[in-house]
Design an enzyme around this catalytic site. Structure first.
Site, PDB file in Angstrom:
ATOM      1  N   CYS A  55     -52.894 -11.224 -22.116  1.00 41.24           N
ATOM      2  CA  CYS A  55     -51.665 -11.794 -21.563  1.00 41.24           C
ATOM      3  C   CYS A  55     -51.218 -11.016 -20.316  1.00 41.24           C
ATOM      4  CB  CYS A  55     -50.568 -11.788 -22.627  1.00 41.24           C
ATOM      5  SG  CYS A  55     -48.893 -11.944 -22.009  1.00 41.24           S
ATOM      6  N   CYS A  58     -47.868  -9.326 -20.602  1.00 37.98           N
ATOM      7  CA  CYS A  58     -47.939  -8.165 -21.505  1.00 37.98           C
ATOM      8  C   CYS A  58     -48.485  -6.944 -20.760  1.00 37.98           C
ATOM      9  CB  CYS A  58     -48.828  -8.480 -22.708  1.00 37.98           C
ATOM     10  SG  CYS A  58     -48.303  -9.923 -23.664  1.00 37.98           S
ATOM     11  N   CYS A 192     -49.929  -7.248 -66.281  1.00 36.03           N
ATOM     12  CA  CYS A 192     -50.983  -7.060 -65.286  1.00 36.03           C
ATOM     13  C   CYS A 192     -50.498  -6.177 -64.135  1.00 36.03           C
ATOM     14  CB  CYS A 192     -51.434  -8.427 -64.774  1.00 36.03           C
ATOM     15  SG  CYS A 192     -52.309  -8.410 -63.206  1.00 36.03           S
ATOM     16  N   CYS A 195     -50.584  -7.840 -60.740  1.00 32.19           N
ATOM     17  CA  CYS A 195     -49.493  -8.820 -60.621  1.00 32.19           C
ATOM     18  C   CYS A 195     -48.194  -8.118 -60.233  1.00 32.19           C
ATOM     19  CB  CYS A 195     -49.301  -9.571 -61.932  1.00 32.19           C
ATOM     20  SG  CYS A 195     -50.775 -10.441 -62.529  1.00 32.19           S
TER      21      CYS A 195
END
Length: 443
Positions: A55, A58, A192, A195
């Protein structure tokens, strides 16, 4: 050979995979692995630039960004994300153009967009102003700590558990099977460990996805140890298992990463794949312009020729081109508007359009009050080239309306028909004696 090819194409930059920043700079390089720890869990104020190495804007910003980082060292943290490489982070924070600068202050899960100048002095001034606001909020007793600390004390941690829909044997078919939304569903077991690790990421992603897709993609969770009918139906053998559900299709396994950024990126991909193209609206009043352009990072506006110049067929041809481009760029979630030449004269004047050159097109960023004009043809190819340049940070821009929104008139919508010439009034000349006025002169 590659450099030669780019030169032939007229590109002033050689595209490389290298970052704009290095370990020797005071700019902290951020990525999905360290972003949560460095920024979200931090009590510091952060200014983060999301950029792409190719860019041009940028690259122009980089020296000032480094200088500002050095000046603010120990006061405000300055970071940078290569959003071209780490698309998940860019997607998570709604980055659709480069460079985008976000301020991560009191509400780390809802950063503000930096609207200041791009010089090192302007960046430092903007950072110090944000820091003063943060300190004032903390003095007044408002929240100012990290979202991580909130998570540890039962807070959101960047998301809300309430945004994760609890699915059961009883409500699953009604909510997931019959709805039009796309669902990502986690099947978990309370015992778990994986999880439990996923839970804060899933909650944070659920909040972000709900906001960014306006509820069109939802995240749900099923306790597979309790709701075993669902677990058996979908062949759940391990935890956590994540499945993607689309209306009328067989569910598929989610194969992505387990960070909030990865989940959000996949959800936004699903949203854009299934979303209809944005509505193309006629500018009938001020509310339409403000809502469409205010809700979008970029607003594409066409000024079409008068209906007497094109007829309904010609106008519909132009509108069809716009609809195709809206569909092509629907992942950007831009706004799309049109008006007839001469109807919104103040808007045309603010864009440098007026009197000739129709159809015309402009792309407007209302937040920054900047716009760019289509210089090529009003065709799929011409508009695509125009929008592609803008989306990668190229193209010249100007201040929209001198920094003030133009007046928008309330008008009636186009009826879809050909234009009608105004009827000429008939004059009855039977009572006028022309002989007295026009005497024949004999020579």
């Amino acid at each position: 050979m590659r450099t030669l090819l780019l030169g032939v194409l007229g590109c002033s930059l050689v595209l490389t995979a290298h970052s704009l920043y290095s370990a020797g700079d005071d700019v902290v390089e951020l990525n999905p692995s360290n972003f949560n720890k460095e920024v979200i869990q931090s009590d510091s104020l952060w200014l983060v630039e999301f950029y792409a190495p190719w860019c041009g804007h940028c690259r122009n910003l980089a020296p000032d960004w480094k200088k500002a980082a050095t000046a603010l060292k120990g006061v405000v943290k300055i970071g940078a994300v290569d959003a071209d490489q780490h698309k998940s982070l860019g997607s998570q924070y709604g980055v659709r153009g480069f460079p985008t600068i976000k301020i991560f202050g009191a509400q780390k899960n809802k950063p503000e967009e930096y609207q200041g100048g791009r010089s090192s002095q302007a960046i430092v001034d903007g950072a110090l102003n944000a820091l003063r606001m943060l300190v004032k909020e903390r003095l007044s007793g408002k929240s100012g700590g990290s979202d991580y600390s909130k998570q540890q004390s039962g807070g959101s941690g960047g998301g809300s558990k309430a945004d994760v829909v609890e699915l059961t044997d009883d409500n699953f078919d009604q909510m997931v099977g019959k709805g039009d939304e796309v669902w990502l569903v986690e099947f978990f077991a309370p015992w778990c460990g994986h999880c439990k690790n996923l839970e804060p990421e899933w909650a944070a992603a659920a909040t972000a996805v709900k906001e960014q897709t306006k509820g069109k993609v939802r995240l749900g969770a099923v306790d597979a140890t309790v709701h075993q009918v669902l677990s058996s139906r979908y062949g759940i053998r391990g935890f956590p298992t994540i499945k993607i559900f689309r209306k009328g299709e067989e569910p598929e396994d989610y194969q992505g990463g387990r960070s909030r950024g990865d989940i959000i990126e996949k959800a936004l991909e699903l949203f854009s794949d299934n979303a209809p193209p944005p509505e193309l609206q006629e500018i009938l009043n001020e509310d339409i312009l403000k809502k469409t352009c205010g809700d979008s990072q970029l607003c594409v506006i066409a000024v079409l020729p008068h209906i007497l110049d094109t007829g309904a067929a010609g106008r519909n041809g132009y509108l069809e081109v716009m609809k195709k481009m809206a569909d092509k760029y629907k992942k950007k979630m831009w706004g799309w508007l049109w008006t007839e030449a001469g109807v919104q004269m103040e808007l045309e004047a603010s864009l440098g359009i007026g009197g000739f050159g129709y159809p015309a097109m402009a792309a407007i960023n209302v937040r920054k009050m900047k716009f760019a004009l289509l210089r090529g043809s009003f065709s799929e190819t011409g508009i695509h080239e125009f929008l592609r340049e803008l989306s990668v940070g190229r193209g010249s821009t100007a201040t929209f309306g001198g920094g003030v929104m133009p007046k928008i008139h309330t008008v009636e919508p186009w009826d879809g028909k050909d234009g009608q010439l105004p009827e000429e009034e008939d004059y009855d000349l039977s009572d006028v004696d022309l002989d007295d006025d026009f005497q024949k002169t004999e020579l």
